[in-house]
Design a protein around this motif. Structure first.
Motif, PDB file in Angstrom:
ATOM      1  N   ASN A  42      56.124  41.575   2.837  1.00 41.80           N
ATOM      2  CA  ASN A  42      56.384  41.829   1.419  1.00 41.80           C
ATOM      3  C   ASN A  42      56.391  40.541   0.601  1.00 41.80           C
ATOM      4  OD1 ASN A  42      56.480  44.636   1.443  1.00 41.80           O
ATOM      5  ND2 ASN A  42      58.597  44.638   2.116  1.00 41.80           N
ATOM      6  N   THR A  43      56.843  39.449   1.199  1.00 45.39           N
ATOM      7  CA  THR A  43      56.798  38.157   0.511  1.00 45.39           C
ATOM      8  C   THR A  43      55.351  37.751   0.257  1.00 45.39           C
ATOM      9  OG1 THR A  43      58.892  37.485   1.507  1.00 45.39           O
ATOM     10  CG2 THR A  43      57.476  35.727   0.642  1.00 45.39           C
ATOM     11  N   LEU A  44      54.505  37.906   1.259  1.00 45.67           N
ATOM     12  CA  LEU A  44      53.084  37.573   1.088  1.00 45.67           C
ATOM     13  C   LEU A  44      52.432  38.472   0.036  1.00 45.67           C
ATOM     14  CD1 LEU A  44      52.067  36.996   4.821  1.00 45.67           C
ATOM     15  CD2 LEU A  44      52.427  35.256   3.052  1.00 45.67           C
ATOM     16  N   LEU A  45      52.739  39.772   0.069  1.00 42.08           N
ATOM     17  CA  LEU A  45      52.181  40.689  -0.927  1.00 42.08           C
ATOM     18  C   LEU A  45      52.665  40.343  -2.328  1.00 42.08           C
ATOM     19  CD1 LEU A  45      52.372  44.255   0.692  1.00 42.08           C
ATOM     20  CD2 LEU A  45      50.358  42.818   0.371  1.00 42.08           C
ATOM     21  N   SER A  46      53.946  40.039  -2.440  1.00 38.56           N
ATOM     22  CA  SER A  46      54.502  39.715  -3.763  1.00 38.56           C
ATOM     23  C   SER A  46      53.919  38.411  -4.307  1.00 38.56           C
ATOM     24  CB  SER A  46      56.030  39.594  -3.689  1.00 38.56           C
ATOM     25  OG  SER A  46      56.588  40.851  -3.375  1.00 38.56           O
TER      26      SER A  46
ATOM     27  N   GLN B  83      41.621  46.167   0.384  1.00 36.83           N
ATOM     28  CA  GLN B  83      41.826  44.803   0.882  1.00 36.83           C
ATOM     29  C   GLN B  83      43.223  44.642   1.483  1.00 36.83           C
ATOM     30  OE1 GLN B  83      38.611  43.808   1.229  1.00 36.83           O
ATOM     31  NE2 GLN B  83      39.558  41.818   1.022  1.00 36.83           N
ATOM     32  N   THR B  84      44.205  45.283   0.873  1.00 37.75           N
ATOM     33  CA  THR B  84      45.568  45.193   1.393  1.00 37.75           C
ATOM     34  C   THR B  84      45.687  45.915   2.726  1.00 37.75           C
ATOM     35  OG1 THR B  84      46.377  45.066  -0.878  1.00 37.75           O
ATOM     36  CG2 THR B  84      48.003  45.537   0.831  1.00 37.75           C
ATOM     37  N   MET B  85      45.011  47.054   2.868  1.00 38.28           N
ATOM     38  CA  MET B  85      45.026  47.755   4.160  1.00 38.28           C
ATOM     39  C   MET B  85      44.380  46.892   5.245  1.00 38.28           C
ATOM     40  SD  MET B  85      46.665  50.602   4.241  1.00 38.28           S
ATOM     41  CE  MET B  85      46.135  51.069   5.875  1.00 38.28           C
ATOM     42  N   ILE B  86      43.305  46.202   4.904  1.00 39.93           N
ATOM     43  CA  ILE B  86      42.655  45.317   5.882  1.00 39.93           C
ATOM     44  C   ILE B  86      43.605  44.193   6.286  1.00 39.93           C
ATOM     45  CG2 ILE B  86      40.783  43.634   6.177  1.00 39.93           C
ATOM     46  CD1 ILE B  86      39.064  45.596   4.431  1.00 39.93           C
ATOM     47  N   LYS B  87      44.308  43.611   5.310  1.00 39.23           N
ATOM     48  CA  LYS B  87      45.305  42.575   5.625  1.00 39.23           C
ATOM     49  C   LYS B  87      46.416  43.163   6.491  1.00 39.23           C
ATOM     50  CE  LYS B  87      44.398  39.969   1.444  1.00 39.23           C
ATOM     51  NZ  LYS B  87      44.836  39.671   0.089  1.00 39.23           N
TER      52      LYS B  87
END
Length: 146
Positions: A134-138, A97-101
């Motif tokens: 990185n802010t969105l991921l965190s 899912q993170t790779m798709i984002k």
């Protein structure tokens, strides 16, 4: 922010040095571009080569490392080493899912970067986009771990 400053920024700097060394007109990688049909614009071929390398080599590694570094940082900040045991299950659950984002944001950002931004400012541009990324991921990771 610490992950971006201590991990992502130095990694991006090294990665861009590698990419531009390999895909420059004066390098072996750059000479491979010269063998493409003449109808293909050299700039387009260069941008496409940088984009493919970035998305197929760097991004999968960097995203996996984000989960590892974030898991270790969370464990250390909460003084709960059980969070380290959660790195692998989290990586397995969230990686695709993170790779798709990633592919929703980074390819267009990198096309702008490799096309319009001077080479000496490309790491800075990526660091800016990376700060947002990185802010969105965190934030997403924090919402899931609470």
């Amino acid at each position: 922010a610490c992950i971006g400053f201590l991990f992502t920024a130095p990694l991006l700097h090294a990665w861009y040095n590698i990419m531009h060394a390999f895909f420059s007109p004066d390098s072996i990688g750059g000479n491979m571009l010269a063998s493409l049909p003449a109808a293909i614009n050299a700039k387009f071929a260069l941008v496409l080569s940088l984009l493919v390398a970035d998305q197929l080599v760097f991004s999968p590694f960097a995203i996996a490392m984000f989960f590892v570094v974030n898991g270790v940082a969370t464990a250390l900040s909460k003084l709960e080493l059980d969070h380290i045991r959660q790195i692998w299950p989290t990586l397995k659950r969230e990686y695709v899912q993170t790779m798709i984002k990633n592919w929703k944001l980074w390819p267009s950002a990198q096309v702008i970067n490799f096309t319009l931004v001077p080479v000496h400012l490309q790491v800075l541009f990526s660091n800016f986009i990376g700060l947002i990324w990185n802010t969105l991921l965190s934030l997403a990771a924090y919402r899931k771990t609470g």
